[in-house]
Design a protein around this motif. Sequence first.
Motif, PDB file in Angstrom:
ATOM      1  N   VAL A  88       2.189   7.989  -7.295  1.00  0.00           N
ATOM      2  CA  VAL A  88       2.065   8.871  -5.999  1.00  0.00           C
ATOM      3  C   VAL A  88       3.082   9.429  -5.850  1.00  0.00           C
ATOM      4  N   GLN A 116       5.515  12.756  -3.401  1.00  0.00           N
ATOM      5  CA  GLN A 116       5.523  13.331  -2.294  1.00  0.00           C
ATOM      6  C   GLN A 116       4.908  14.520  -1.980  1.00  0.00           C
ATOM      7  N   TYR A 126       1.867  15.472  -3.682  1.00  0.00           N
ATOM      8  CA  TYR A 126       0.234  15.016  -3.793  1.00  0.00           C
ATOM      9  C   TYR A 126       0.034  15.531  -5.080  1.00  0.00           C
ATOM     10  N   ARG A 135      -4.374  14.391   2.208  1.00  0.00           N
ATOM     11  CA  ARG A 135      -4.196  14.651   0.843  1.00  0.00           C
ATOM     12  C   ARG A 135      -3.667  13.465   0.066  1.00  0.00           C
ATOM     13  N   GLN A 136      -2.544  12.892   1.053  1.00  0.00           N
ATOM     14  CA  GLN A 136      -2.087  11.608   0.276  1.00  0.00           C
ATOM     15  C   GLN A 136      -2.631  10.539   0.063  1.00  0.00           C
ATOM     16  N   ARG A 137      -3.951  10.337   1.219  1.00  0.00           N
ATOM     17  CA  ARG A 137      -4.658   9.274   0.843  1.00  0.00           C
ATOM     18  C   ARG A 137      -5.664   9.690  -0.361  1.00  0.00           C
ATOM     19  N   ALA A 172      -4.608  11.243  -3.135  1.00  0.00           N
ATOM     20  CA  ALA A 172      -3.713  10.766  -4.098  1.00  0.00           C
ATOM     21  C   ALA A 172      -3.499   9.216  -4.288  1.00  0.00           C
ATOM     22  N   PRO A 179       6.363   8.804  -0.904  1.00  0.00           N
ATOM     23  CA  PRO A 179       4.971   9.150  -0.707  1.00  0.00           C
ATOM     24  C   PRO A 179       4.878   9.711   0.822  1.00  0.00           C
ATOM     25  N   THR A 180       5.671   9.498   1.607  1.00  0.00           N
ATOM     26  CA  THR A 180       5.705   9.767   2.984  1.00  0.00           C
ATOM     27  C   THR A 180       6.325  11.056   3.394  1.00  0.00           C
ATOM     28  N   VAL A 206       0.014   5.783   5.730  1.00  0.00           N
ATOM     29  CA  VAL A 206      -0.092   5.886   4.440  1.00  0.00           C
ATOM     30  C   VAL A 206       0.547   4.659   3.817  1.00  0.00           C
TER      31      VAL A 206
END
Length: 228
Positions: free
Chosen positions: A92, A94, A96, A151-153, A155, A172-173, A184
């Motif tokens: 994962v 930053q 995405y 989007r990160q979810r 990913a 990732p955040t 997240v």
Amino acid sequence: MSDPVLKAVGLKKSYRSGDAMLEVLRGVDLTIAPGESVAIRGESGSGKSTLLNLLAGLDRPDAGQLWWGSEATEKLSFGELTARRATFLGMVFQAYYLIPEIDALANVLMGARMLGSPGRAERERAATLLKRVGLGGRAHHTPAHLSGGERQRVAVARALMNRPPVLLADEPTGNLDERTGDEVINLLLEVCAEQNTALVLVTHNAAHAKKCARQLFLHLGQWDATRA
């Protein structure tokens, strides 16, 4: 005590900068147990991303050894390393790295496509993962119609698609606001714990690091035992 799922001994890495060699990692050891969560912090330029690239097999160390489970990665060819990575590691980032032309469900299925053509079981797992990360109702939305947190979810779901024993997360955040970033990180920790997936989290955020079972601090390419 179970055998480590990921182990590094004496990793070193240097890059050329003009006429000089820049020593980025200076002999890093790391052992990760199955299901363990480990946070890695450090100043910019301390070698965090370089270390993660070595752990992921995206780059080779100049010296040292790396094991994925019981396999010594130095013994694997580039092709073998790529094939093994598809089932051993989830990643994962930053940024995405979702494919903008396809919807969330198809993005999650990209992990399975690395192993062949997804069938019904894979499609059902992708849908289940999207529900688990809170996006069951957004499966057919493209990334342009999702928020940064959504989007990160996606990913995260994609990274877990092939049930990897290890997940590597690099800041990732970094593109998210504080509240969404907290959500997240909590999701990452919860889902990895449910699947007994080890999490290696690179972060600048001290509060996020404290949520992991273990914290490490990288300084000038080496662990700093006085800081965490």
